[in-house]
Design a protein around this motif. Sequence first.
Motif, PDB file in Angstrom:
ATOM      1  N   PRO A 202       0.823  -1.217   0.000  1.00  0.00           N
ATOM      2  CA  PRO A 202       0.000   0.000   0.000  1.00  0.00           C
ATOM      3  C   PRO A 202       0.856   1.267   0.000  1.00  0.00           C
ATOM      4  CG  PRO A 202      -0.908  -1.616   1.506  1.00  0.00           C
ATOM      5  CD  PRO A 202       0.417  -2.153   1.066  1.00  0.00           C
ATOM      6  N   GLY A 203       0.358   2.289  -0.686  1.00  0.00           N
ATOM      7  CA  GLY A 203       1.128   3.504  -0.891  1.00  0.00           C
ATOM      8  C   GLY A 203       1.685   4.141   0.367  1.00  0.00           C
ATOM      9  N   LEU A 204       0.927   4.132   1.467  1.00  0.00           N
ATOM     10  CA  LEU A 204       1.384   4.779   2.693  1.00  0.00           C
ATOM     11  C   LEU A 204       2.491   4.009   3.404  1.00  0.00           C
ATOM     12  CD1 LEU A 204      -1.970   6.119   4.186  1.00  0.00           C
ATOM     13  CD2 LEU A 204      -0.210   7.377   2.934  1.00  0.00           C
TER      14      LEU A 204
ATOM     15  N   VAL B   5      -4.162   5.112  11.220  1.00  0.00           N
ATOM     16  CA  VAL B   5      -4.099   4.436   9.926  1.00  0.00           C
ATOM     17  C   VAL B   5      -4.156   2.932  10.145  1.00  0.00           C
ATOM     18  CG1 VAL B   5      -2.780   4.077   7.804  1.00  0.00           C
ATOM     19  CG2 VAL B   5      -2.695   6.305   8.963  1.00  0.00           C
ATOM     20  N   ALA B   6      -5.108   2.276   9.488  1.00  0.00           N
ATOM     21  CA  ALA B   6      -5.221   0.812   9.534  1.00  0.00           C
ATOM     22  C   ALA B   6      -5.024   0.288   8.117  1.00  0.00           C
ATOM     23  CB  ALA B   6      -6.584   0.385  10.070  1.00  0.00           C
ATOM     24  N   ILE B   7      -4.113  -0.686   7.966  1.00  0.00           N
ATOM     25  CA  ILE B   7      -3.738  -1.160   6.629  1.00  0.00           C
ATOM     26  C   ILE B   7      -3.818  -2.679   6.564  1.00  0.00           C
ATOM     27  CG2 ILE B   7      -1.851  -1.333   4.953  1.00  0.00           C
ATOM     28  CD1 ILE B   7      -0.868   1.373   5.923  1.00  0.00           C
ATOM     29  N   VAL B   8      -4.445  -3.175   5.507  1.00  0.00           N
ATOM     30  CA  VAL B   8      -4.464  -4.609   5.208  1.00  0.00           C
ATOM     31  C   VAL B   8      -3.847  -4.807   3.829  1.00  0.00           C
ATOM     32  CG1 VAL B   8      -5.867  -6.663   4.821  1.00  0.00           C
ATOM     33  CG2 VAL B   8      -6.545  -5.017   6.567  1.00  0.00           C
ATOM     34  N   MET B   9      -2.951  -5.770   3.713  1.00  0.00           N
ATOM     35  CA  MET B   9      -2.398  -6.135   2.411  1.00  0.00           C
ATOM     36  C   MET B   9      -2.401  -7.646   2.287  1.00  0.00           C
ATOM     37  SD  MET B   9       1.709  -5.598   2.917  1.00  0.00           S
ATOM     38  CE  MET B   9       1.644  -4.403   4.250  1.00  0.00           C
ATOM     39  N   SER B  10      -2.434  -8.125   1.069  1.00  0.00           N
ATOM     40  CA  SER B  10      -2.324  -9.555   0.827  1.00  0.00           C
ATOM     41  C   SER B  10      -0.858  -9.969   0.908  1.00  0.00           C
ATOM     42  CB  SER B  10      -2.891  -9.895  -0.551  1.00  0.00           C
ATOM     43  OG  SER B  10      -2.541 -11.208  -0.914  1.00  0.00           O
TER      44      SER B  10
END
Length: 212
Positions: free
Chosen positions: A46-48, A99-104
Amino acid sequence: MDDADGEHNRMQDLRTDASAVVTQRQIAELEQKSKFVRLFNPTTIPGLLQTGHYATAVIISTQTLGAAPGKVPPESELMDAAAARIRRREVLQERATRVAIVMSEAALANRVADDHAMLQQIEFIQELAATDRFRIRILPFTQRLPGPLSTGFEVADERWVVIDLFNTAVTSPGAEDVRRYIRVFDELWEAATPEVEPLLAEYARRYKSSTG
């Protein structure tokens, strides 16, 4: 009221004739007005969370592939766009935005940059994950998915959603659109593991071994 909400639910194309930098600035303006940002990406970091080298590789490849024939932006413009993306994260950190981030796991495995840049990127995520700035979860390959994961998206507060497309991004402030993407994010968040260090360490070892 239904008619008004329907108008807001219409997607707006963020693509402009100015430059790739403009899109990054438009998204930054939306983020800076928000207290809580949710971000998901199924195929890339993710970009952030991106480092400079990784962001540059992603932006150059997507802008080159998605450009009309003979209209590939100059490299200097793409470098500026990558710098603008990094600045987005720095601003949110300065503002202490949640900020909450989920990635595969695919985002860790996909080599969109060279192995040195991939190793640097993984190590950077390890650093961020060890802080309380960003809450990060990963969807392992072994995890059953809540549904098809075709596009990345970002939701800020409960006011707007930005959806990544191949050659642009679209945004909507519509309450119905935002609610739908928050529901999707919540399901992804529950399916993803908060124990990200073992996965990150495994991919760091892989890239380290391939770089010698």
